[in-house]
Design an enzyme around this catalytic site. Structure first.
Site, short mmCIF file in Angstrom:
data_model
loop_
_atom_site.label_atom_id
_atom_site.label_comp_id
_atom_site.label_asym_id
_atom_site.label_seq_id
_atom_site.Cartn_x
_atom_site.Cartn_y
_atom_site.Cartn_z
N ARG A 88 -37.81 29.56 16.66
CA ARG A 88 -37.80 30.29 17.93
C ARG A 88 -36.77 31.39 17.79
NH1 ARG A 88 -38.93 29.36 23.56
NH2 ARG A 88 -39.11 31.48 24.40
N GLY A 89 -37.22 32.65 17.81
CA GLY A 89 -36.38 33.78 17.44
C GLY A 89 -35.09 33.89 18.23
N ASP B 13 -33.33 31.79 19.67
CA ASP B 13 -32.35 30.73 19.43
C ASP B 13 -31.62 30.90 18.11
OD1 ASP B 13 -32.96 29.54 21.77
OD2 ASP B 13 -34.08 27.86 20.95
N THR B 14 -32.34 31.35 17.07
CA THR B 14 -31.80 31.21 15.72
C THR B 14 -31.85 32.45 14.85
OG1 THR B 14 -33.94 30.48 14.93
CG2 THR B 14 -32.45 28.77 15.70
N ARG B 15 -32.59 33.50 15.28
CA ARG B 15 -32.93 34.56 14.34
C ARG B 15 -31.69 35.25 13.74
NH1 ARG B 15 -37.57 36.95 14.29
NH2 ARG B 15 -37.95 36.59 16.49
N GLY C 254 -46.76 39.04 20.47
CA GLY C 254 -47.80 38.55 21.37
C GLY C 254 -48.15 37.12 21.09
N GLU D 127 -47.89 26.97 16.17
CA GLU D 127 -47.50 26.92 14.77
C GLU D 127 -47.22 25.48 14.34
OE1 GLU D 127 -45.27 31.06 13.44
OE2 GLU D 127 -44.10 29.27 13.80
#
Length: 1552
Positions: free
Chosen positions: A505-506, A508-510, A538, A572
């Site tokens: 999840r971007g 949170d962690t990217r 999207g 995913e």
């Protein structure tokens, strides 16, 4: 083992029977008459076998199976019918079936007179056909074809179609269809479609239904294989002709069935509407066919049924008015087992021992009948090991016939539909089991309505289905689609674009954790897919992203607190877990600031995010349970928990290490087409298993370049690396070593591979050795050192066994066998080339992209494969070069290869040549490549030494490097590619000017140089081999400037001019067909080492001799005009003289005795030669003498014994009738072929001796040469003085003969000088008198007792307590007059072990007795005399032989001398007997009427006793002597003492 799935399944008779078999002459398969006849029979609904695709070598299978399985055989006789063997064989088999099986035979005489044909055929049964059936003589082709078809259909019950040999599951389908027909009964016309994928059994079901209901109809017609007929005749048989055929048939039927039908007044098709018709249209493919064919309700009468079988559910079905579509599904498990069992085991149930293998086959076939039958047929009658191999192979090379059937549906797809199919097949692990609605949703978002339409089309084409609303795709369809996808994308099956897919999840962690993890993975050489599109990408699930998941080997799921709040993340996750559950991907969860239980139970902050998402997106509630299951599964999967920000770097390091371990990054790519790899891997694995020691195993794989050493090493590595704590494969060490600091980098790579987390840095090579020695021994490792070519490489990387932990395995691949000896390798494996079948398959994969060559390329393939000589590298390179080229290009390429090798192959092979450190070794290799292949290694060594080379060590190095080999006949051999490589090296040195090359061999180039006299000093060797039948003339002046010419090979050449122009450097002259009567005096031959003038016209070799000190070999074989040999005094160092087949040679020069170095003289087939010169017997160095075929030589002199070195004497087919007595005195003689005796001397000598003792005996010598010693009986010498005298003279000549067994009928005295047997103390015999030595048996001394028994006791070795105890025991039993086995000692006593046998010999194996040694042996011989006979004074035992077969030694003693042997003499015998030795003791008794009944050997184990006993010596004692003196009396002591006279005592009857 090679495997050809096609070979088994291609032949339909394995699974079918036929209505009609057509036999015709082989050249007629494409003839219009045959084509039209077969087409007409097919149209009539008959199941036909036409063998126009069967190769001749398969014909026997057809004859034995297909003909027997056909109901009617049609024989098409033509003018050439009787000229082919196969046609006559077929005819014979057909007539046999006619007689035994009552098969119907229809003869067709095509444009030939029947009597003309039948007169040519020896098969007289064919005349019956002439009488019984009116032959058909085709004039009007079409009319006669109709007559033939009508005749055949009338012979058959054409309404009953053949269904299947084993119609498993068919009845249930028929039952369902009949019920369906009954439920839809109406007065109208019923149209039904039977629909399903290819190979599912639609036609089989339709035939069975047709047979079941056809009797209810007025007119019935089964139109088979519409699809195939369209393919067979795309132009000549358009769809309209099939329609016309059907309508014409219906018209004829209406005329027969409708009584009120008048074709002149009423339109005929109105009559059809009055007739009840059953029409089956089989395998309708396209909608166009539906449009053209009569498939409408208006065409037929009430109650008619039209059945269509098809793979495609067409849109026109509704327009056509089809009432029902019946889908044929895959077989269930029970049906699959039964059908497969019938094919594989010929019974209803499988063999229990094959259970797991059957399951694998069923899993592969996935319920498809076509595949079940095909796979079962392939595996039938094979072993479990073959099943294993073939099933593994099916994963890579599926059955082509099955694939061809299934691919038809795929090939018929439009572009969009096909692309969708490839994606679904490639990503089937995602979609299998997915709800229809979910599939639709994903595809619509990915491709809109086009994607949904494509999915619907795939379902109609039977390529996908939805069972219980879940997505399904047959496994075989998946495999085809996946292969097509990979082929289209140029991706190899073993490859995946990504190692790791990151799901996160971007927000949170990217920016932190994911970025650092991604960078660390990339730095570790791991290829990662990380989607950086963010939320803006999207919510559409793109197919490309699905592919990224599917194409990754591992998915790392970073489960952060808000992960479950994203629909994209949940989707995913579901896709990843589906891959994981389908076992196509590994999963590594990382619980980032969450606990695994929160994920598993959707609790706390993680659960709140999920609940919030569901609440805000109620439209996704139908997916909620699937997502919860995915979360439960991932929460239950072992992973990493990351809670502390300060330790993130340490956590990331651990994750990277774990991923590296999970990726199995040590697994290596082997080959695109690993043909022959599996069997060789199994051989190597077996070598590992046979290594019982706990010590490290060092294994060397050696062989020539390109032979596949590295490939096999990789495959072995992949097979076993998981069994080790550490592993490393150092690839291509030879090249890496040459780089800057190459050795250092290899040491570092080895250390880092075994200890992946190590921080140790190696500073230099020497410290590296020390570090590796310490560290490698701490783990059980697998190490492969690939392509080692220097000893220093081994010393730096694996110096000795001591470096490694117990049970480690070190594999070394090299071209140099010598390196393996330096390292004391435990096992060696020599890589051999591929066998013929493997070569064909590997080449075909590269040349045709399929496992077999195309038919029109078969002959060319054979030539190319022969050129490549089973070397995988050459097969791959040249095969790829010829891919998609025409036959003319192939021929051109092949011609070029014969003169100029392929550069890529050349480069690889030349590595071994370049690796030769000595220029002399390179020169030796080139000389062999040009001139000496196929020549004797010793001869070549002499020639090359004469050229100044050190040939012994040079050839040894070439052997170690696999550049040459030596065959079983000591001939030098070289692989054709290596030979061409050597020749190309020389050609490249001067491509356009042959005269500047050091060696010339190409005939055109040699002739050009010699005719134009272009020779230069560069030339060292010439080979010009032309036909001796048409020799050409050349001028010797052409050699004038070739001053360095060493090697000259000519054939079919005449030289004119002065021989002084030939180089004085010449060392080898090979001139076959030399036209001169003698060699020219101007020819300076002083430096020649070998002269080979076979097939010459020489009468005298030299008109005037010249001293030739260097000449070692002279070969004048097949010189028809040669009358005299040369003066050998001019050839003092000659080693080989070969004069084979010189029919005019009448004498050998007496100077042959001057050849002090001679090793071989071959005079075979010199038919005019009558006598050998006396001087030849003085040749002490001669090893081989060949006189075979010298039909006028009638004698060998006794002087033969002077040939001390002679090892082989071949003199068969001569006039010699007597074997020289001197022959056995030749100590080194190993092989004899003389006077009908042939074989090894040790086997032949007994028969030769027998022939001397009984010259008139009519038993063949061959019989006696095969006699075993244990079966020999005494030979009776006739009772005459002449015989005795002759025997005495023979024995005088045989001081070293091992064994002679004699009986005499009268007194026989042998001279005192005789010593029969090579005893260690012959001096003891010389002073004995003749009576004691020879012994006697006279009729005057005969007494009258029928059952007299006695014994002889022989003691060998040291006196000890056990010996005395055993002797006393025998004496005690003797005195008690026990019968039978009275003298057999008991084995209860631990001090001795006894062995016994009937007759005069006993065989035994020396046992292992712990803690004791063998002290002595006692031999007891029990014998009897015949009725009324008693022995008089004299010796009974003649000789004794002790043979140790294990050590290949023997000791032979004359009986007279046994008494004189001392302890030290016996110790030489006893010391030769060790535990495990196989020993035979043979005793020979001399005396008329005496028979040895039993022989007993007792082995004594014990300690020495007092000195007084030790001082006594051993000897012989008789049972009678024991009675004469109560104490044991032992013969021996004073060597002049005569043997005491023994009185014989009677025993009780001895029961045999």
């Amino acid at each position: 083992m090679s495997f050809n799935p096609q070979s088994t399944f291609n032949n339909p008779y394995r699974t079918m029977m036929y209505d009609v078999y057509i036999s015709f002459e082989l050249h007629y398969p494409s003839h219009p008459f045959i084509s039209l006849l077969s087409a007409a029979l097919k149209r009539a609904g008959l199941h036909l076998f036409l063998d126009n695709y069967i190769k001749p070598k398969s014909k026997d299978l057809i004859l034995s199976t297909v003909i027997k399985g056909s109901r009617v055989s049609i024989i098409v006789f033509t003018t050439d019918f009787a000229s082919t063997t196969w046609s006559l064989k077929e005819l014979e088999k057909i007539m046999e079936c006619r007689s035994s099986k009552r098969q119907v035979v229809v003869p067709v005489f095509y444009e030939v007179d029947p009597l003309e044909v039948l007169n040519k055929i020896s098969e007289k049964r064919c005349w019956i056909l002439w009488k019984e059936l009116q032959p058909i003589k085709p004039k009007d082709r079409s009319k006669n074809i109709d007559s033939i078809v009508g005749h055949v259909t009338s012979l058959l019950d054409s309404t009953a179609l053949f269904v299947a040999e084993h119609p498993v599951g068919v009845n249930s389908h028929v039952h369902d269809l009949i019920q369906l027909l009954d439920s839809k009964k109406s007065d109208g016309v019923l149209i039904m479609a039977i629909w399903g994928m290819g190979g599912i059994g639609k036609t089989t079901v339709a035939k069975a239904l047709y047979n079941q209901i056809s009797h209810n109809f007025d007119v019935r017609k089964f139109v088979p294989d519409i699809d195939e007929r369209m393919e067979d005749f795309p132009r000549r048989w358009p769809m309209g002709m099939i329609e016309e055929e059907i309508l014409l048939f219906l018209k004829e039927q209406v005329a027969k069935k409708a009584s009120n039908f008048d074709s002149t007044r009423v339109i005929w098709w109105e009559g059809i509407r009055c007739v009840k018709v059953l029409l089956v249209l089989d395998n309708v493919r396209s909608e166009k066919e539906l449009e053209v064919l009569p498939v409408t309700c208006e065409c037929f009468g009430p109650g008619s049924i039209i059945i269509i079988t098809t793979r495609i559910k067409h849109d026109r079905f509704n327009e056509t008015g089809i009432d029902h579509v019946y889908r044929v599904k895959e077989m269930d498990f029970k049906e699959s087992v039964e059908l497969f069992s019938w094919s594989a085991f010929k019974k209803e149930t499988p063999e229990r021992t094959y259970g797991s293998l059957v399951n694998r086959a069923l899993e592969y076939s996935d319920g498809l009948p076509l595949a079940l039958v095909a796979v079962g047929s392939v595996l039938s009658e094979r072993s479990r090991a073959e099943w294993e191999s073939l099933l593994d192979r099916l994963k890579r090379f599926p059955l082509e016939d099955v694939w061809q059937v299934l691919r038809k549906s795929i090939d018929s797809l439009g572009y969009d539909m096909k692309q969708m199919f490839l994606v679904l097949a490639y990503l089937s692990h995602f979609f299998i089991g997915m709800d229809r609605s979910h599939v639709n949703q994903l595809l619509q978002k990915a491709g809109g309505d086009v994607a949904l339409k494509a999915l619907k089309g795939l379902e109609d084409h039977s390529l996908v289905s939805f069972e219980d609303d879940k997505f399904c795709m047959n496994r075989l369809i998946q495999d085809i689609g996946r292969e097509m996808y990979l082929e289209q994308s140029s991706m190899k099956p073993q490859q995946r674009p990504y190692d790791v897919f990151l799901s996160f999840r971007g927000k949170d962690t990217r920016s932190s954790f994911v970025s650092h993890l991604h960078a660390s993975l990339e730095n570790a050489g791991i290829y990662v897919f990380k989607d950086d599109g963010g939320v803006e990408r999207g919510e559409n699930v793109l197919i490309s992203l699905l592919k990224a998941i599917g194409e990754s080997r591992i998915s790392i799921i970073i489960l952060s607190p808000n992960y479950a709040g994203s629909k994209w993340c949940l989707q995913e996750l579901e896709d990843i877990m589906r891959c994981h559950n389908n076992k196509t991907q590994q999963v590594l969860p990382v619980f980032y600031h969450v606990d695994p239980s929160e994920v598993r139970n959707q609790a706390d902050k993680f659960g709140e995010a999920f609940e919030e998402f569901i609440k805000k997106n109620p439209q996704n509630r139908d997916r909620e349970q699937d997502w919860r299951k995915a979360l439960r599964d991932v929460g239950s999967t072992a992973g990493f928990v990351v809670q502390n920000l300060r330790n993130e770097n340490e956590d990331i390091k651990k994750i990277v290490e774990q991923v590296t371990h999970m990726l199995d990054m040590d697994e290596l790519f082997v080959a695109n087409h690993p043909v022959g790899v599996e069997s060789r891997v199994e051989e190597l694995i077996e070598l590992f298993k046979n290594h019982q020691s706990e010590d490290p195993l060092l294994l060397g794989i050696w062989g020539m370049g390109g032979i596949g050493k590295t490939t096999i090493a990789k495959a072995v590595y992949n097979k076993i690396w998981r069994q080790f704590d550490g592993r490393c494969f150092l690839l291509n060490i030879r090249e890496a070593w040459e780089q800057d600091n190459g050795g250092l980098h290899l040491q570092q790579q080895l250390l880092s591979s075994v200890y992946k987390s190590t921080k140790i840095k190696i500073q230099n090579m020497e410290s590296g050795k020390s570090i590796l020695e310490k560290r490698l021994g701490q783990k059980r490792i697998l190490l492969v050192l690939d392509d080692v070519d220097k000893l220093e490489q081994l010393n730096a990387l694996a110096a000795s066994h001591e470096w490694f932990c117990p049970r480690s395995i070190i594999i070394i691949t090299t071209r140099d066998e010598g390196l393996l000896s330096c390292l004391k390798i435990d096992r060696r494996y020599k890589m051999e080339g591929l066998n013929e079948e493997e070569s064909v398959e590997l080449f075909s994969w590269h040349a045709f992209k399929e496992p077999r060559p195309r038919e029109n390329f078969a002959e060319l393939c054979g030539e190319v494969i022969s050129y490549c000589g089973s070397v995988p590298l050459a097969l791959e390179v040249i095969g790829s070069h010829l891919f998609e080229r025409g036959t003319e290009e192939w021929k051109s390429a092949l011609n070029k290869l014969k003169s100029i090798p392929n550069k890529e192959v050349q480069k690889k092979l030349k590595i071994s040549f370049d690796g030769l450190s000595d220029d002399k070794d390179r020169e030796i290799f080139l000389d062999i490549a040009f001139f000496f292949i196929g020549m004797d290694k010793n001869d070549v060594t002499d020639i090359l030494n004469g050229c100044g080379h050190s040939a012994e060590i040079g050839i040894s190095i070439l052997l170690e490097r696999c550049l040459v080999t030596v065959d079983s006949k000591n001939k030098l051999r070289m692989h054709g590619l290596l030979r061409d490589m050597g020749r190309e090296i020389i050609r490249e040195s001067s491509p356009t000017a042959p005269e500047e090359r050091s060696r010339l061999w190409h005939s055109e180039e040699v002739l050009d140089v010699l005719i134009k006299e272009l020779g230069t000093k560069a030339t060292e060797g010439i080979a010009l081999n032309l036909s001796r039948m048409n020799p050409i003339r050349l001028k010797i002046e052409a050699f004038k400037y070739m001053r360095r010419l060493r090697l000259l090979q000519l054939a079919g050449v005449k030289l004119d001019g002065d021989y002084k122009h030939l180089s004085t450097d010449l060392r080898w002259l090979c001139w076959h067909g030399c036209p001169s009567r003698y060699t020219n005096a101007n020819f300076d031959q002083r430096n020649l080492v070998a002269i080979d003038l076979k097939y010459s016209y020489l009468q005298h070799v030299w008109k005037k001799g010249q001293m030739m000190n260097k000449l070692k070999i002279l070969n004048l074989s097949h010189s028809e005009h040669l009358t005299h040999t040369p003066d050998f005094s001019y050839l003092p160092n000659l080693k080989k003289l070969i004069l084979k087949d010189c029919p005019s040679l009448s004498s050998i020069s007496h100077t042959i005795g001057d050849l002090k170095q001679i090793l071989l003289i071959n005079l075979k087939d010199c038919k005019r030669l009558q006598v050998l010169p006396k001087s030849i017997y003085k040749l002490k160095s001669l090893k081989t003498l060949i006189l075979s075929g010298c039909t006028k030589i009638d004698k060998l002199e006794e002087d033969l014994e002077q040939m001390k070195s002679l090892t082989a004497l071949m003199a068969d087919n001569t006039a010699i009738t007597k074997v020289p007595y001197a022959l056995p005195r030749l100590n080194n003689l190993a092989y004899i072929s003389l006077c009908g005796f042939e074989g090894l001397s040790r086997n032949v000598f007994p028969s030769i001796i027998w022939s001397w003792t009984s010259p008139t005996n009519n038993l063949s010598p061959q019989m006696h040469s095969n006699l075993d010693l244990s079966n020999l009986v005494s030979i009776m010498v006739p009772n005459s003085r002449s015989s005795h005298a002759g025997l005495s003279s023979i024995i005088k000549e045989l001081p070293k003969v091992q064994n002679l067994q004699l009986e005499c009928g009268s007194q026989l005295k042998i001279s005192v000088s005789v010593n029969l047997g090579a005893t260690p103390r012959t001096s003891h015999v010389s002073n004995m008198n003749s009576s004691a030595l020879g012994g006697s048996c006279s009729k005057g001394d005969i007494s009258r007792s029928e059952n007299s028994l006695n014994f002889i006791l022989i003691q060998m070795g040291m006196n000890c307590l056990s010996t005395k105890e055993l002797s006393d025991s025998i004496l005690q039993k003797f005195n008690s007059s026990l019968a039978g086995n009275c003298l057999l000692p008991a084995n209860e006593n631990p001090d001795w072990l006894s062995f016994n046998s009937e007759g005069s010999s006993v065989s035994f194996e020396v046992p292992q007795v712990n803690g004791r040694s063998l002290k002595g042996v006692i031999l007891c011989i029990i014998y009897s005399s015949s009725s009324n006979i008693i022995a008089s004074e004299g010796i009974i035992l003649k000789n004794m032989m002790i043979i140790n077969y294990t050590k290949a030694t023997s000791h032979v003693y004359e009986g007279d001398t046994l008494a004189s042997l001392k302890n030290k003499d016996w110790q030489s015998v006893l010391s030769n007997l060790e535990a495990g030795d196989k020993v035979q003791v043979v005793a020979v008794v001399l005396g008329y009427g005496f028979t040895v009944k039993k022989t007993i050997v007792s082995l004594i184990y014990g300690d020495p006793i007092d000195q007084t006993m030790e001082e006594k010596d051993e000897g012989i004692v008789s049972g009678d002597e024991m009675l004469a003196d109560e104490n044991v009396t032992v013969h021996g002591g004073d060597e002049n003492e005569e043997f005491k006279l023994l009185r014989k005592r009677k025993f009780q009857e001895y029961d045999d």
